[in-house]
Write a protein that holds these residues in place. Structure first.
Motif, short mmCIF file in Angstrom:
data_model
loop_
_atom_site.label_atom_id
_atom_site.label_comp_id
_atom_site.label_asym_id
_atom_site.label_seq_id
_atom_site.Cartn_x
_atom_site.Cartn_y
_atom_site.Cartn_z
N VAL A 11 0.95 -1.49 0.15
CA VAL A 11 0.08 0.09 -0.21
C VAL A 11 0.88 1.02 0.31
O VAL A 11 0.60 2.44 -0.64
N ARG A 12 1.81 1.47 1.02
CA ARG A 12 3.40 2.40 1.04
C ARG A 12 3.96 3.07 -0.89
O ARG A 12 3.26 3.54 -1.35
N LEU A 13 3.91 1.80 -1.56
CA LEU A 13 4.71 1.27 -2.51
C LEU A 13 3.49 2.51 -3.99
O LEU A 13 4.39 2.98 -4.78
N THR A 14 2.05 1.92 -3.53
CA THR A 14 1.36 2.30 -4.84
C THR A 14 1.06 3.88 -4.20
O THR A 14 1.24 4.08 -5.46
N LEU A 15 1.09 3.80 -3.08
CA LEU A 15 0.66 5.60 -2.54
C LEU A 15 1.76 6.39 -3.40
O LEU A 15 1.67 7.28 -3.42
N ILE A 20 3.21 10.03 -7.25
CA ILE A 20 4.36 10.99 -8.44
C ILE A 20 4.23 10.95 -9.79
O ILE A 20 4.17 11.43 -10.12
N SER A 21 3.07 9.58 -9.78
CA SER A 21 2.17 9.73 -11.09
C SER A 21 1.37 10.89 -11.50
O SER A 21 1.16 11.84 -12.24
N ALA A 22 0.53 11.79 -9.76
CA ALA A 22 -0.48 12.63 -10.27
C ALA A 22 0.55 13.55 -9.98
O ALA A 22 0.27 15.06 -10.79
N ALA A 23 1.88 14.03 -9.68
CA ALA A 23 2.45 14.74 -9.88
C ALA A 23 3.02 14.74 -11.39
O ALA A 23 3.15 16.45 -11.49
N ALA A 168 -8.28 11.57 -18.34
CA ALA A 168 -7.34 10.87 -18.54
C ALA A 168 -6.65 10.11 -17.18
O ALA A 168 -6.55 9.19 -17.02
N LEU A 169 -6.18 10.98 -16.45
CA LEU A 169 -5.60 10.73 -14.85
C LEU A 169 -6.99 10.17 -14.31
O LEU A 169 -6.11 9.16 -13.79
N ALA A 170 -7.86 10.89 -14.20
CA ALA A 170 -8.62 9.60 -13.21
C ALA A 170 -8.90 8.25 -13.91
O ALA A 170 -8.77 7.69 -13.27
N ILE A 171 -8.73 8.30 -15.13
CA ILE A 171 -8.55 6.90 -15.65
C ILE A 171 -7.72 5.96 -15.87
O ILE A 171 -7.29 4.25 -14.96
N ALA A 172 -6.33 6.76 -15.71
CA ALA A 172 -5.13 5.54 -15.68
C ALA A 172 -4.82 5.35 -14.49
O ALA A 172 -3.83 4.54 -13.96
N LEU A 173 -4.83 6.81 -13.71
CA LEU A 173 -4.34 7.37 -11.98
C LEU A 173 -4.80 5.48 -11.50
O LEU A 173 -4.45 4.63 -10.87
N LEU A 176 -3.46 2.39 -12.77
CA LEU A 176 -1.53 2.33 -12.76
C LEU A 176 -1.54 1.56 -11.46
O LEU A 176 -0.85 0.84 -11.12
N CYS A 177 -2.82 2.55 -10.27
CA CYS A 177 -2.08 1.72 -8.74
C CYS A 177 -3.06 0.29 -8.59
O CYS A 177 -2.19 -0.48 -8.35
N VAL A 178 -3.87 -0.36 -9.42
CA VAL A 178 -4.26 -1.75 -8.91
C VAL A 178 -2.99 -2.33 -9.63
O VAL A 178 -2.64 -3.42 -9.36
N LEU A 179 -2.49 -2.09 -11.10
CA LEU A 179 -1.19 -2.79 -11.97
C LEU A 179 -0.18 -2.74 -10.35
O LEU A 179 0.69 -3.55 -10.50
#
Length: 461
Positions: A11-15, A20-23, A168-173, A176-179
């Motif tokens: 969870v920590r690494l995913t967050l 980073i992706s959101a930034a 795109a962010l709302a779909i990809a993020l 990405l977190c799940v993957l």
């Protein structure tokens, strides 16, 4: 001690990846907005230049034809080519007065930008900024061509473009977190095996080994873990061997001391009793007043003989190898019941057969029970002690419960508990000493049958 909150590593690494992706998305969006704003200003600057050049041509045409009807300025011809929604064209005179202004209406749309985005965009950029170009003819400044865009229209266009990025962010993020979480869960799956191995090591199972892993980091942990387990197994084996030698030396010293006491001290006490009996016979004939002293000497010598027998019994117990463990323990319990004179009651129960146990195992079990009974009777002040010795499929279990004072084990038994721990450790067993559920103390000893040799294993099978 203060404990920090625990977080799942996945969870920590995913967050962190999500942050980073959101930034990165935010940086891309900011770059896009900046680029779009510059492009918009460059566009109105070009339009202003075109309008200024068109007005210069208009004024030149008026002067060349000497037309009495001065059709200047006329923004209609240029507006047909450059007008877009929200665009305003104007001509400002030399004195700053607005001579002509032409604006196209803003499109009606339901997709209005949020107020927070509007405030952010207006604070970061200047969507209502004008682009002005001077209109000069023959070195004389006639005025300025002014072009601007409705701030609401420019803000709406920026929101429309940024909205696509946000979608795109709302779909990809989340995807990405799940993957990332799934990849981390797969990569960290061997940590469960490492934890299970550590738990086995903590339970004194030094045969635990970890298999090879795909990740180089976990493979390094595996190598260190296996090396540590092998080192601990070797160290404990050496310690157990040293403990066995020390215990054997201690038992030999006890036997030697018992022989010395029996041969020297015992004979001296027997001689004192014989001399007291002889002196009593002489005193009875010649000096009857000394009969009391002779009887006192005889009683003292008898008491010392009784004390010596108890010490010899503790120093040199009956031969367990010849009598067997069961008979030796029953004799030990009977002796304590006889010496307690009704103050303490000892009971023992056996489950299984113990005739095939090697002498070393039997002797150590006898010593452990002997020390435990001494602790319960003399140190804990128990009035009832129950013992149970059972042989299971793969281990020997000893349970001793008493109703004595439940105090600190070290303070209660002193070096006795340490000696029991060393004997149990030499047999690769486990020992626990704690307060009983209904008061008193509970001693538990478990010895694996692998420490008892192949004979016991064959018998148990």
């Amino acid at each position: 001690m203060w404990n920090r909150p625990r977080f799942d590593l996945k969870v920590r690494l995913t967050l962190r990846v999500a942050a980073i992706s959101a930034a990165c998305f935010a940086a891309i969006s900011a770059y896009f907005l900046i680029t779009a704003d510059r492009a918009a200003h460059a566009r109105i600057d070009d339009i202003a230049a075109i309008v200024a050049k068109t007005l210069e041509l208009q004024q030149g045409k008026v002067l060349w034809t000497a037309s009495p009807r001065a059709d200047f300025p006329n923004l209609d011809p240029v507006s047909a080519y450059v007008m877009t929604p929200g665009l305003c064209l104007a001509f400002r005179g030399p004195a700053g007065e607005m001579i002509q202004r032409f604006c196209s209406g803003a499109p009606v749309t339901a997709d209005l930008p949020p107020q927070i985005f509007t405030a952010f965009y207006h604070g970061l950029f200047d969507p209502g900024r004008e682009a002005a170009r001077p209109v000069i003819l023959r070195g004389t400044k006639l005025g300025e061509a002014v072009v601007s865009v409705d701030p609401a229209v420019q803000t709406a266009e920026a929101w429309h473009e940024a909205g696509r990025l946000m979608l795109a962010l709302a779909i990809a993020l989340p995807l990405l977190c799940v993957l990332v979480y799934a990849a981390l869960a797969r990569a960290l799956r061997p940590t469960h095996m490492i934890r299970a191995g550590l738990e086995r090591i903590a339970a004194n199972d030094l045969t635990a080994r970890l298999p090879p892993f795909d990740l180089a980091e976990l493979s390094a942990v595996r190598d260190v873990f296996n090396h540590l387990a092998e080192s601990l197994d070797t160290a404990l084996a050496e310690r157990a061997e040293l403990t066995r030698k020390l215990i054997a030396l201690q038992d030999e010293e006890r036997r030697h001391l018992a022989r010395e006491l029996h041969d020297e001290f015992g004979q001296s006490l027997a001689a004192i009793r014989a001399l007291a009996s002889s002196a009593r016979q002489t005193a009875a004939q010649e000096c009857p007043s000394l009969l009391g002293e002779c009887d006192g000497i005889a009683r003292t010598a008898s008491g010392m003989m009784e004390t010596l027998r108890g010490a010899l019994f503790r120093l040199r117990p009956p031969d367990v190898e010849e009598l067997g463990l069961v008979a030796s323990l029953e004799g030990l319990v009977a002796g304590w019941n006889g010496r307690s004179r009704g103050e303490t009651r000892f009971a023992i129960r056996f489950d299984g057969t113990f005739e095939t146990l090697p002498a070393t195992i039997s002797a150590n079990l006898y010593r452990i029970v002997q020390e435990a009974l001494t602790n319960a009777a003399k140190h804990a002040g128990a009035t009832k002690v129950n013992l149970e010795l059972a042989m299971h499929a793969d281990e020997i279990a000893l349970a001793i419960d008493d109703d004595g004072r439940s105090t600190d084990p070290v303070a209660k038994s002193g070096m006795g508990l340490l000696g029991m721990r060393e004997r149990v450790a030499a047999l690769r067993g486990r020992l626990s000493f704690e307060a009983g559920l209904q008061g008193g103390s509970a001693l538990r000893v478990v010895i694996p049958l692998t420490a008892a040799g192949p004979q016991a294993l064959e018998h148990a099978a």
